[in-house]
Design a protein around this motif. Structure first.
Motif, PDB file in Angstrom:
ATOM      1  N   LYS A 228      -7.731   5.374   0.774  1.00  0.00           N
ATOM      2  CA  LYS A 228      -6.248   5.031   0.574  1.00  0.00           C
ATOM      3  C   LYS A 228      -5.658   3.966   1.379  1.00  0.00           C
ATOM      4  O   LYS A 228      -5.126   3.146   0.873  1.00  0.00           O
ATOM      5  N   GLN A 229      -6.209   4.039   2.748  1.00  0.00           N
ATOM      6  CA  GLN A 229      -5.711   2.805   3.375  1.00  0.00           C
ATOM      7  C   GLN A 229      -6.195   1.481   3.014  1.00  0.00           C
ATOM      8  O   GLN A 229      -5.463   0.560   3.246  1.00  0.00           O
ATOM      9  N   SER A 231      -7.210   0.587   0.233  1.00  0.00           N
ATOM     10  CA  SER A 231      -6.635   0.242  -1.087  1.00  0.00           C
ATOM     11  C   SER A 231      -5.038  -0.576  -0.865  1.00  0.00           C
ATOM     12  O   SER A 231      -4.967  -1.341  -1.475  1.00  0.00           O
ATOM     13  N   GLN A 232      -4.599   0.115   0.067  1.00  0.00           N
ATOM     14  CA  GLN A 232      -3.268  -0.535   0.436  1.00  0.00           C
ATOM     15  C   GLN A 232      -3.391  -1.936   1.336  1.00  0.00           C
ATOM     16  O   GLN A 232      -2.684  -2.891   1.012  1.00  0.00           O
ATOM     17  N   GLU A 233      -4.344  -2.057   2.163  1.00  0.00           N
ATOM     18  CA  GLU A 233      -4.708  -3.278   2.938  1.00  0.00           C
ATOM     19  C   GLU A 233      -5.297  -4.375   2.176  1.00  0.00           C
ATOM     20  O   GLU A 233      -5.178  -5.679   2.496  1.00  0.00           O
ATOM     21  N   PRO A 235      -5.171  -5.313  -1.385  1.00  0.00           N
ATOM     22  CA  PRO A 235      -4.815  -5.383  -2.915  1.00  0.00           C
ATOM     23  C   PRO A 235      -5.682  -6.055  -3.734  1.00  0.00           C
ATOM     24  O   PRO A 235      -6.449  -6.831  -3.538  1.00  0.00           O
ATOM     25  N   GLU A 263      -0.348   1.310  -7.164  1.00  0.00           N
ATOM     26  CA  GLU A 263       0.650   2.198  -6.613  1.00  0.00           C
ATOM     27  C   GLU A 263       0.231   3.774  -7.260  1.00  0.00           C
ATOM     28  O   GLU A 263       0.745   4.599  -6.761  1.00  0.00           O
ATOM     29  N   GLU A 266      -1.635   6.577  -4.343  1.00  0.00           N
ATOM     30  CA  GLU A 266      -0.546   7.164  -3.790  1.00  0.00           C
ATOM     31  C   GLU A 266       0.074   8.242  -4.657  1.00  0.00           C
ATOM     32  O   GLU A 266       0.332   9.475  -4.229  1.00  0.00           O
TER      33      GLU A 266
END
Length: 269
Positions: A228-229, A231-233, A235, A263, A266
């Motif tokens: 998850k981290q 995927s956010q860092e 894109p 999005e 999450e």
């Protein structure tokens, strides 16, 4: 093919003046790439049944949507990857996932220095092998150097470890593998695609991410919190978006929803 896609207007090829892919090797040249359809178009057609949902309801809706696909044989994967992972700066080459190396499409096989078919969701995690279905789903199959593919093996994904020989920026230890920064999000979104696509209702195991490593042959891959981290860092970039488009338009006719809607990672997990 469902009515949902029957009324979907496929995107046209667009020429980019300059495309730069962060591969560890500088590359910039005019190249043709698929135009990414506007999110509103996809939401009005392909994803319309998933909009407004979260959690298990969203996961279930996306599973139904993306399960409508054309399946490839394992031998067909070779040619598919030559299209999905084509180097935008050199149409004779593919970009390797972990090394970032641009390599001739013809140098595929099992010998040292060749590239082969890397299962990002390791095929032993759920014991699906190369069976048509999860074993041949090109949303998680990528070209990779034979030796680096062997080093990754069936390890889970996590931060940390020692440098991987021949693949700068990648780290590994006894139970995990950390890809280079430029593809961390790609890896995460491929894993989460697999978790939504394969829910145990098609003769294969129910694939689910968890927050562990050393999952062995269980149908799980970790660590979810790290994925998850990532995927956010990291894109989705132009290469990943184009890859999703080529798979949809030319091969499987389904999409990775986490590339179109990051999005939703999450929203589900």
């Amino acid at each position: 093919m469902s009515s949902r896609r029957r009324f979907y207007a496929r995107p046209l090829l667009a020429t980019a003046a300059s495309i730069v892919v962060l591969t560890g090797v500088a590359s910039a040249a005019p190249a043709a790439t698929q135009a990414t359809p506007p999110a509103t178009t996809l939401d009005d057609t392909y994803y319309q049944d998933a909009l407004g949902k979260t959690g298990t309801a969203l996961k279930s809706s996306l599973h139904t949507i993306i399960s409508d696909q054309t399946k490839l044989s394992y031998s067909q994967v070779w040619d598919a990857l030559k299209a999905t992972d084509q180097d935008p700066a050199n149409s004779s080459n593919v970009i390797l996932l972990y090394t970032g190396r641009s390599q001739s499409k013809s140098e595929n096989g099992g010998n040292t220095g060749d590239w082969n078919r890397e299962h990002v969701w390791a095929k032993s995690h759920g014991d699906f092998g190369t069976a048509t279905g999860p074993g041949t789903d090109i949303h998680h199959l990528r070209p990779e150097d034979v030796q680096v593919n062997s080093i990754r093996g069936n390890k889970d994904f996590d931060n940390g470890g020692s440098a991987v020989s021949g693949a700068p920026g990648n780290l590994t230890d006894g139970d995990s593998f950390e890809p280079r920064d430029a593809v961390k999000g790609d890896v995460a979104r491929m894993i989460l695609y697999m978790a939504v696509r394969y829910e145990g209702d098609d003769a294969f195991a129910d694939l689910e991410p968890n927050d562990r490593v050393s999952n062995g042959s269980a149908p799980n891959i970790g660590r979810l919190s790290v994925l998850k981290q990532w995927s956010q860092e990291d894109p989705p970039d132009s290469f990943e978006k184009n890859r999703n488009e080529v798979i949809f338009d030319r091969f499987q006719h389904n999409r990775n929803p986490f590339i179109d809607h990051p999005e939703w990672v999450e929203a589900i997990w």
